[in-house]
Design an enzyme around this catalytic site. Sequence first.
Site, mmCIF file in Angstrom:
data_model
loop_
_atom_site.group_PDB
_atom_site.id
_atom_site.type_symbol
_atom_site.label_atom_id
_atom_site.label_comp_id
_atom_site.label_asym_id
_atom_site.label_seq_id
_atom_site.Cartn_x
_atom_site.Cartn_y
_atom_site.Cartn_z
ATOM 1 N N ARG A 1 -8.935 -7.877 5.516
ATOM 2 C CA ARG A 1 -7.782 -7.363 6.271
ATOM 3 C C ARG A 1 -7.856 -5.841 6.369
ATOM 4 O O ARG A 1 -7.693 -5.253 7.439
ATOM 5 C CB ARG A 1 -6.492 -7.793 5.571
ATOM 6 C CG ARG A 1 -5.185 -7.281 6.164
ATOM 7 C CD ARG A 1 -4.044 -7.786 5.289
ATOM 8 N NE ARG A 1 -2.721 -7.451 5.807
ATOM 9 C CZ ARG A 1 -2.002 -6.399 5.432
ATOM 10 N NH1 ARG A 1 -2.518 -5.533 4.551
ATOM 11 N NH2 ARG A 1 -0.799 -6.183 5.925
ATOM 12 N N HIS B 1 0.963 -2.458 11.565
ATOM 13 C CA HIS B 1 2.079 -3.268 12.075
ATOM 14 C C HIS B 1 2.515 -2.919 13.500
ATOM 15 O O HIS B 1 3.617 -3.281 13.902
ATOM 16 C CB HIS B 1 3.277 -3.198 11.119
ATOM 17 C CG HIS B 1 2.944 -3.575 9.710
ATOM 18 N ND1 HIS B 1 2.542 -4.844 9.358
ATOM 19 C CD2 HIS B 1 2.896 -2.833 8.574
ATOM 20 C CE1 HIS B 1 2.285 -4.874 8.062
ATOM 21 N NE2 HIS B 1 2.475 -3.670 7.565
ATOM 22 N N SER C 1 4.547 -5.907 3.196
ATOM 23 C CA SER C 1 3.244 -5.782 3.859
ATOM 24 C C SER C 1 2.151 -6.415 2.995
ATOM 25 O O SER C 1 2.159 -7.627 2.780
ATOM 26 C CB SER C 1 2.960 -4.309 4.176
ATOM 27 O OG SER C 1 1.814 -4.165 4.994
ATOM 28 N N LEU C 2 1.238 -5.618 2.461
ATOM 29 C CA LEU C 2 0.190 -6.153 1.581
ATOM 30 C C LEU C 2 0.788 -6.980 0.439
ATOM 31 O O LEU C 2 0.213 -7.985 0.011
ATOM 32 C CB LEU C 2 -0.641 -4.983 1.036
ATOM 33 C CG LEU C 2 -1.815 -5.196 0.085
ATOM 34 C CD1 LEU C 2 -1.370 -5.341 -1.355
ATOM 35 C CD2 LEU C 2 -2.701 -6.366 0.503
ATOM 36 N N GLN D 1 0.843 -1.192 0.000
ATOM 37 C CA GLN D 1 0.000 0.000 0.000
ATOM 38 C C GLN D 1 0.882 1.247 0.000
ATOM 39 O O GLN D 1 1.899 1.305 0.683
ATOM 40 C CB GLN D 1 -0.886 -0.031 1.244
ATOM 41 C CG GLN D 1 -2.056 0.901 1.193
ATOM 42 C CD GLN D 1 -3.069 0.595 2.290
ATOM 43 O OE1 GLN D 1 -3.058 -0.485 2.878
ATOM 44 N NE2 GLN D 1 -3.956 1.537 2.558
ATOM 45 N N GLN E 1 1.914 -10.688 11.011
ATOM 46 C CA GLN E 1 2.343 -9.534 10.212
ATOM 47 C C GLN E 1 1.476 -8.310 10.446
ATOM 48 O O GLN E 1 1.936 -7.173 10.365
ATOM 49 C CB GLN E 1 2.313 -9.918 8.723
ATOM 50 C CG GLN E 1 2.931 -8.892 7.787
ATOM 51 C CD GLN E 1 2.024 -8.568 6.608
ATOM 52 O OE1 GLN E 1 0.915 -8.094 6.774
ATOM 53 N NE2 GLN E 1 2.516 -8.854 5.406
#
Length: 309
Positions: free
Chosen positions: A115, A199, A90-91, A10, A248
């Site tokens: 999510r 996070h 991440s994503l 993202q 995560q």
Amino acid sequence: MKYAIVFPGQGSQSLGMLSDFADNFSIVKDTFTQASDALGFDLWQLTQEDQDGLNQTQNTQPAMLAAGVATYRVLTSTTDLSPVCMAGHSLGEYTALVASGALNFSDGIKLVRKRAELMQSAVPAGVGAMAAILGLDDEVVVKVCADYAGEGIVQAVNFNSNGQVVIAGNKAAVDVTCEAMKAAGAKRAVVLPVSVPSHCSLMDGAAAEFKIAVDAVEFNMGNIDVLHNVDAAKATDANDMKAKLVAQLHKPVLWTGTVKSMHAMGVEKLIEAGPGKVLAGLTRRIEKSLSANAVLDSASVAATLEEIK
């Protein structure tokens, strides 16, 4: 040449992304049609025409997953790929799992939408914040966060490269800690334009709910190793993979460690598949002997494939 394929997260989205690819490769629109069918609305139209809609977290995450998968499919439609491993920031980790065959694409689209919704609802608007700290060693950033003595939470959450760490937490705590980072010698402390403090432990509740969604989806080990954000290592089995994805959500992204792990595996080049070139830009800061290509359009596909042949 030994190479790895990495997928952005993202923040790399942009209005009109992949339009060049869509003009030249029908598989791009086909991929977005699959994603739209899973979501129940036209995701391609949103990415091309609706800036505000695209920047809403619950739309950004499936849009970036679809864009990364579409880019990967363009590459695989052009040549036989044999990466040493994959990873995503991440994503982007979900994109890597779909590309590796560990996660069904439609399941992945619905999972990252869930999510995003959980992340957005975990912290009221205006309560959380993230900031990039430039020019300090990782250990110093961690210590300055630990020294914060006010109300709220602030933690180091993205270890992106040497001298670039992102912190997250309650907005007031992040603001105060940014000033402390400058006092400790940071070149810059830049508050990021995000609505969710990803996070960090403010996501603990979201992670507990997200586990239910993850457990309901089928995963397998895939055809290509994926290095995970939480430990820069591959999963031992499907259940371990699920556990890493849940962790995560509220644990730091160890991107510096992930790239170093790739280097230790013999990787010489990183190929960033998806919009933007953030990860390609970080690569040489982490490991100078590595090169990186961002695959953004038809020209960059051709150049990248020529190099790895």
